[in-house]
Design an enzyme around this catalytic site. Structure first.
Site, PDB file in Angstrom:
ATOM      1  N   ASP A 286       0.663  -1.176  -0.049  1.00  0.00           N
ATOM      2  CA  ASP A 286      -0.117  -0.095   0.144  1.00  0.00           C
ATOM      3  C   ASP A 286       0.921   1.211  -0.161  1.00  0.00           C
ATOM      4  O   ASP A 286       1.974   1.183   0.232  1.00  0.00           O
ATOM      5  CB  ASP A 286      -0.875   0.025   1.135  1.00  0.00           C
TER       6      ASP A 286
ATOM      7  N   ASP B  55     -10.810   2.031  -3.642  1.00  0.00           N
ATOM      8  CA  ASP B  55     -11.353   1.501  -2.283  1.00  0.00           C
ATOM      9  C   ASP B  55     -12.663   1.478  -2.001  1.00  0.00           C
ATOM     10  O   ASP B  55     -13.356   1.466  -1.168  1.00  0.00           O
ATOM     11  CB  ASP B  55     -10.820   2.607  -1.270  1.00  0.00           C
TER      12      ASP B  55
HETATM   13  C1  GLA Z   1      -5.643   1.834   1.813  1.00  0.00           C
HETATM   14  C2  GLA Z   1      -6.223   0.589   1.327  1.00  0.00           C
HETATM   15  C3  GLA Z   1      -7.270  -0.187   1.727  1.00  0.00           C
HETATM   16  C4  GLA Z   1      -6.934  -0.516   3.309  1.00  0.00           C
HETATM   17  C5  GLA Z   1      -6.350   0.300   4.065  1.00  0.00           C
HETATM   18  C6  GLA Z   1      -5.714  -0.032   5.274  1.00  0.00           C
HETATM   19  O1  GLA Z   1      -7.013   2.645   2.068  1.00  0.00           O
HETATM   20  O2  GLA Z   1      -6.711   1.164  -0.149  1.00  0.00           O
HETATM   21  O3  GLA Z   1      -7.703  -1.386   0.916  1.00  0.00           O
HETATM   22  O4  GLA Z   1      -5.816  -1.711   2.857  1.00  0.00           O
HETATM   23  O5  GLA Z   1      -5.424   1.254   3.315  1.00  0.00           O
HETATM   24  O6  GLA Z   1      -5.220   0.999   5.859  1.00  0.00           O
END
Ligand code: GLA
Length: 693
Positions: free
Chosen positions: A440, A497
């Site tokens: 990430d 997301d």
């Molecule tokens: C980001 C990612 C999510 C999740 C969060 C965790 O927003 O896109 O899918 O993994 O971080 O903190």
């Protein structure tokens, strides 16, 4: 006068160089025959001279220079170490050319500069890829360095670009050429939600399936700059390179990222399918992505930071019963990570949540027959962390800068930072049986710096070398880092997301412009979507997610018995079709009803297809309009089945054969005449399967 011609199965580029001048592209478009008279091409399109111009039409060569009256943006802007502008005078020193590769070297001996540009054909996808590098005897400052510059054909009328934001990636915008330069310059240090690094150029009458289209993608994860310029004389050029400020300090070598180019004569899809093929071709070469994609369960939207061993074990059990094949432990397993305010950088297992480490959870997951995946956000650090306390000097940018999601960015131009991160990740990978990493990157960078991206690539390459079978997903607050650069080291993209299926219909549809189904992470989210508050039934959620690399990401306990059955049906369908869909070609459909969005996925041999026809809102008219599918084998007979037929007697009362049994039609019939589907509700989709008889 010299001409050079490179060609793939779909496109040709012709270069011209006169009196040792910098080569210029005089043609980019449909594949030309071997026998084409290139000199004729040059003569027929020869320019006149108008009043008020200087006494020559200065070519838009692959590297147009400032300092000699070129009336457009220069492809290179450099200064001496002390800030004095430099205007090179390059002369051609050498060309190497075959029909699939062209490279040239030019130099300015006085200034000690050597520039090298290459174009090559990627045989699997038919893309043409180009890149450039620049060497200087003395350190110089580079303010702008474009990949080889591409003149755009007079008939190419409109630009198609991509913008976006968190949970709304890949929004497509149409812009018309106007005199002057249209500049997109991404200051975020990542390819970003905001400025996806690509542009299409289309003719006036082009759409998804017809008309000429050109696509350019700058394969770089550090943020790009694009200049699309109509010169005062009406000619057009596109330049793409690293975003402004990327080459921070004075240096002696510079290079651009690869610029991926595709031309297609059958609309945007004929370009997109080449981009998709390129990605599929790359994935085929990697041990980590050769096997069929396993179905994910990701625990993020089910538990967020509240990890309890029992709860996670139960979720894994239910996920396995539903058909999941990989369990992903998301954020919250390390340091003192109970919220997003702490612990990034401290990559040791959280001993309150996991007193004896991750083994009890991983053993349980493996005993269920699932693979195990783990979340990392390596490039970041929270001020509240041991790492920051020990190494406050490791951060990128100013000491008192704004935080983003409570975090700072580590400076990956420092080799000790890369070593630290490699060792942290390596220790976890040595200790535990991890099949997949979700990588990430949850904030924009405080400054733009190419060295940061090179550092990331180096770190990923080291991991790739040590763990060739480890699959890595690129995530950046959803789809904030999706590009062909990152896909050199990773195999999956977390597209967004937003697990809201209705939002997803659009984001996924646009992702077909570049990516095959197997790299796009698509999860079934909770019934009430966490990012929009919208409630969507499980059938729509599941069929929308089934368009890509399928997974679930919600509290599975919210499912009723019936909902579980629906989900299992989709799982079974997905498993039964995942082999040919690994590298299926995706076509965005031109539908006559704007309430719909459609995508066709077609096997490479054309024998199988699935079409997802989504009714996003309600239609203006009472009866559904037909849809047509491109790309099928025209002579073949297809059996066509409505996979997810549901009776809706209150709105759909007609006796349509397709409601009860498969129907048959030739490829030609489906492509030219079209198919009509039953009436359905808004926020649902039809899934239609076709198999050659
Ligand atoms: C980001 C990612 C999510 C999740 C969060 C965790 O927003 O896109 O899918 O993994 O971080 O903190």
């Amino acid at each position: 006068m010299e001409f050079y011609h490179i060609t793939s199965r779909t496109q040709s580029i012709v270069f011209k160089s006169e009196n040792y001048s910098m080569p210029a592209i005089i043609y980019w478009g449909k594949k030309l025959g071997e026998e084409v008279d290139l000199r004729q091409m040059d003569t027929t399109a020869c320019y006149d001279l108008a009043g008020g111009m200087i006494d020559a039409v200065i070519p838009i060569d692959i590297f147009p220079q400032g300092g000699d009256s070129f009336a457009g943006q220069a492809g290179l802007k450099i200064r001496s170490k002390t800030g004095i502008k430099i205007y090179p005078n390059f002369r051609l020193c050498g060309v190497e050319a075959t029909n699939s590769k062209f490279s040239c070297v030019v130099s300015d001996d006085k200034l000690g500069l050597i520039y090298n540009a290459s174009f090559w054909v990627d045989v699997y996808s038919d893309l043409i890829v180009s890149s450039a590098d620049l060497k200087s005897q003395d350190p110089i400052i580079v303010d702008w360095f474009s990949a080889p510059v591409i003149p755009i054909d007079d008939f190419a009328f409109e630009l198609v670009e991509f913008s976006g934001r968190w949970t709304k990636e890949l929004q497509m915008n149409h812009a018309q050429w106007l005199p002057g330069a249209r500049v997109r310059d991404n200051p975020t240090g990542r390819s970003g939600h905001e400025h996806f690094p690509a542009v299409f150029v289309i003719n006036q009458d082009s759409n998804n399936n017809s008309g000429k289209a050109y696509g350019l993608h700058y394969g770089w994860s550090g943020g790009h700059k694009m200049i699309a310029e109509e010169l005062p004389d009406g000619r057009r050029q596109i330049q793409m390179g690293h975003a402004s400020g990327s080459y921070g300090e004075a240096d002696v070598t510079f290079k651009t990222a690869p610029l991926y180019m595709a031309f297609g004569g059958d609309g945007l899809n004929s370009v997109s399918t080449q981009f998709q093929r390129f990605v599929s071709g790359q994935l085929k070469n990697k041990p980590a992505s050769r096997k069929p994609r396993p179905i994910h369960f990701n625990c993020w939207e089910a538990v967020y930071f509240e990890h309890s061993l029992e709860r996670l074990k139960n979720l894994a059990q239910t996920a396995a019963e539903l058909g999941a094949e990989r369990f992903v432990l998301d954020d919250g397993w390390f340091g003192k990570r109970n919220s997003d305010r702490t612990s990034l950088g401290d990559w040791n297992v959280n001993c309150e949540k996991y007193p004896i480490g991750l083994s009890p959870l991983i053993d349980h997951i493996k005993n269920l027959g699932l693979e195990f995946g783990l979340w990392f956000e390596p490039e970041m650090v929270n001020p509240k962390s041991d790492l920051f306390i020990n190494h406050p000097d490791w951060i990128l940018g100013l000491p008192n800068q704004n935080l983003g999601r409570n975090q700072l960015v580590l400076d990956l131009s420092k080799s000790e930072v890369i070593d630290y991160l490699y060792n942290c990740i390596n220790e976890i990978l040595l200790q535990y049986d991890v099949d997949y990493v979700k990588w990430d990157h949850n904030r924009v960078l405080p400054i733009v710096e190419a060295k940061q991206t090179y550092g990331l690539y180096e770190l990923l390459a080291r991991l790739n070398r040590s763990y060739p079978k480890l699959e890595i997903e690129s995530c950046s607050s959803g789809g904030g880092r999706m590009d062909f650069g990152i896909l050199d080291y990773t195999q999956r993209l977390w597209l967004s997301d937003s697990n809201d299926a209705i939002e997803r219909m659009q984001i996924q549809n646009a992702s077909a412009m570049f990516f095959p189904p197997s790299v796009i992470g698509c999860h079934v989210g909770p019934k009430k979507c966490h990012t929009t508050g919208r409630e969507i039934d499980v059938s729509t959620r599941a069929w929308v997610a089934a368009q890509g690399h399928f997974g679930f990401e919600f509290d599975l306990d919210e499912l009723s018995h019936d909902e579980k059955s629906i989900l299992k049906e989709v799982v079974n369908w997905w498993k039964g079709n995942r082999y040919w869909r690994m590298d299926a070609l995706r076509y965005r459909l031109d539908l006559p009803d704007p309430a719909f969005l459609g995508e066709l996925q077609l096997s490479q041999d054309g024998d199988n297809f699935v079409a997802f026809i989504s009714q996003v809102t309600s239609s203006a008219q009472a009866l559904p309009r037909k849809f047509r599918l491109p790309g099928l084998n025209r002579e073949s007979l297809y059996e066509i089945k409505l996979v997810n037929f549901q009776k809706r007697e209150n709105i759909s009362r007609g006796r349509m054969p397709i409601k009860n049994q498969p129907i048959e039609a030739t490829g030609e019939m489906i492509t030219e005449f079209g198919i009509r589907l039953p009436i359905t509700n808004p926020q649902t989709l039809w899934v239609i399967e076709g198999t050659i008889k």
